[in-house]
Design an enzyme around this catalytic site. Structure first.
Site, mmCIF file in Angstrom:
data_model
loop_
_atom_site.group_PDB
_atom_site.id
_atom_site.type_symbol
_atom_site.label_atom_id
_atom_site.label_comp_id
_atom_site.label_asym_id
_atom_site.label_seq_id
_atom_site.Cartn_x
_atom_site.Cartn_y
_atom_site.Cartn_z
ATOM 1 N N GLY A 209 -34.539 12.813 -7.404
ATOM 2 C CA GLY A 209 -35.423 12.027 -8.247
ATOM 3 C C GLY A 209 -34.935 11.987 -9.679
ATOM 4 N N ASP B 144 -55.161 -0.185 -0.443
ATOM 5 C CA ASP B 144 -55.750 1.127 -0.673
ATOM 6 C C ASP B 144 -56.587 1.085 -1.950
ATOM 7 O OD1 ASP B 144 -53.612 1.126 -2.453
ATOM 8 O OD2 ASP B 144 -52.945 3.139 -1.963
ATOM 9 N N ASP C 285 -49.974 -6.910 -4.445
ATOM 10 C CA ASP C 285 -50.161 -6.072 -3.259
ATOM 11 C C ASP C 285 -49.709 -4.641 -3.546
ATOM 12 O OD1 ASP C 285 -50.864 -5.511 -0.584
ATOM 13 O OD2 ASP C 285 -50.137 -7.480 0.056
ATOM 14 N N SER D 67 -36.146 13.064 -13.959
ATOM 15 C CA SER D 67 -37.091 13.728 -14.852
ATOM 16 C C SER D 67 -36.732 13.419 -16.297
ATOM 17 C CB SER D 67 -37.067 15.245 -14.622
ATOM 18 O OG SER D 67 -35.773 15.770 -14.894
ATOM 19 N N CYS E 163 -55.272 8.072 -11.387
ATOM 20 C CA CYS E 163 -55.191 6.613 -11.419
ATOM 21 C C CYS E 163 -56.127 5.991 -12.455
ATOM 22 C CB CYS E 163 -55.489 6.041 -10.036
ATOM 23 S SG CYS E 163 -54.177 6.366 -8.836
#
Length: 333
Positions: free
Chosen positions: A141, A226, A52, A143, A16
């Site tokens: 998903g 978080d 948020d 890629s 992050c």
């Protein structure tokens, strides 16, 4: 891990800490708020307005959908652990809103001509194992061939719209609780630079925020976020600003992982951490608290804990919410 491959060396930043700086990001998304949504399904309860953790849409009486996406560059060299960390981090956005993850899809960028696809498989296996631990379906998903490896998830969950935890619902007099220790940022920076492995950091980053979120809801919390790439100070600034309050942090009450202070003293501070502190500083009253302590409080976390306005048994209270002060959102003492 494929012998000799250090994934962190294929990324300009890690975890992050590679986020676009918060000040720059806010200016980019400012024009995306509002507009005509009359033909959209459901009612948007939480959107971009206060930055948020996830979007929330009311789709039926008593049922809301929680949607988020999160991905980043390698934060550790072990491919399986990176997948676990990225998955726990993405799921955390749903927990932070008071929701339960239901289904996730993978987001993978991979330099297929540079790194073995075997490693990509290990990343995906790590993500799948954490999704299974969370009781969340994993269903495919997307890629792409990417010069820099990236991995994460788009996650959809459900929540009771009457029991959401939002970052704009903080109220004066409520204590602040932190559910994971800080320090993974400086430890990850040291890992990237030296190759040293810090099991305590990996354990913290792969731990789900599920039980902490459940406990927070059970004890009446309505406000939480978080702690990830913007650091404790950055996320607390956003919470206080959105809630119209000032937050006080007792620096001595904030827990840290073993080795974090030593990593800081040896200079393993990411550019993201320094940008976090620069962004918050104009809104910060820190008295005589030294710069090194502020850097730890701004340390860019990956898959950090929940910051809850309310008490969560078993986790330390690190401050409280105070009446608003002009120009100040966070007080550190």
């Amino acid at each position: 891990m494929v012998e000799g491959v250090r994934l962190t060396q294929y990324a300009h930043g890690g975890g992050c800490a590679c986020k676009i700086p918060p000040g720059e990001l806010e200016s980019v998304v400012a024009g995306l708020v509002g507009g005509d949504t009359a033909r959209a399904g459901g009612e948007l309860l939480v959107g971009l307005d206060d930055g948020d953790d996830a979007a929330v849409v009311l789709i039926a009486a008593g049922t809301a959908i929680v949607a988020t996406a999160d991905f980043f560059t390698p934060v550790v060299d072990d491919a399986y652990d990176w997948g676990r960390i990225a998955a726990a981090n993405a799921l955390s956005d749903v927990y932070a809103m008071g929701g339960t993850p239901v289904v996730a899809v993978n987001l993978l960028g991979w330099p297929r001509d540079v790194l073995p696809m075997e490693l990509a498989g290990e990343v995906l296996r790590g993500g799948l194992d954490v999704a299974r631990e969370a009781g969340c379906h994993m269903a495919g998903g997307h890629s792409v061939d990417d010069p820099e490896p990236k991995y994460g998830m788009a996650v959809t969950g459900v929540a009771d719209p009457a029991r959401l935890m939002r970052n704009d619902a903080g109220r004066v007099g409520v204590p602040l609780t932190l559910t994971k220790p800080l320090g993974v940022g400086v430890l990850n920076s040291r890992h990237k630079a030296t190759g040293e492995v810090f099991p305590q950091a990996v354990a913290a980053m792969t731990a789900l925020n599920r039980e902490a979120a459940r406990s927070a809801l059970e004890h009446g919390a309505v406000c939480a976020t978080d702690v990830t790439g913007f650091g404790l100070l950055g996320h607390l600034h956003k919470l206080a600003r959105a809630s119209g309050v000032t937050a006080r942090v007792e620096a001595s009450a904030v827990p840290y992982l073993e080795g974090a202070r030593q990593a800081l003293s040896e200079g393993y501070v990411s550019g993201g951490t320094r940008r976090n502190l620069d962004w918050v500083r104009p809104h910060l009253d820190h008295g005589a608290v030294p710069e090194d302590e502020l850097l730890l409080l701004a340390d860019a976390q990956t898959s950090g804990g929940l910051l809850v306005a309310g008490e969560v048994p078993g986790h330390p209270v690190i401050g409280e919410l105070l009446p608003p002060r002009d120009g100040v959102t966070v007080v550190v003492r």
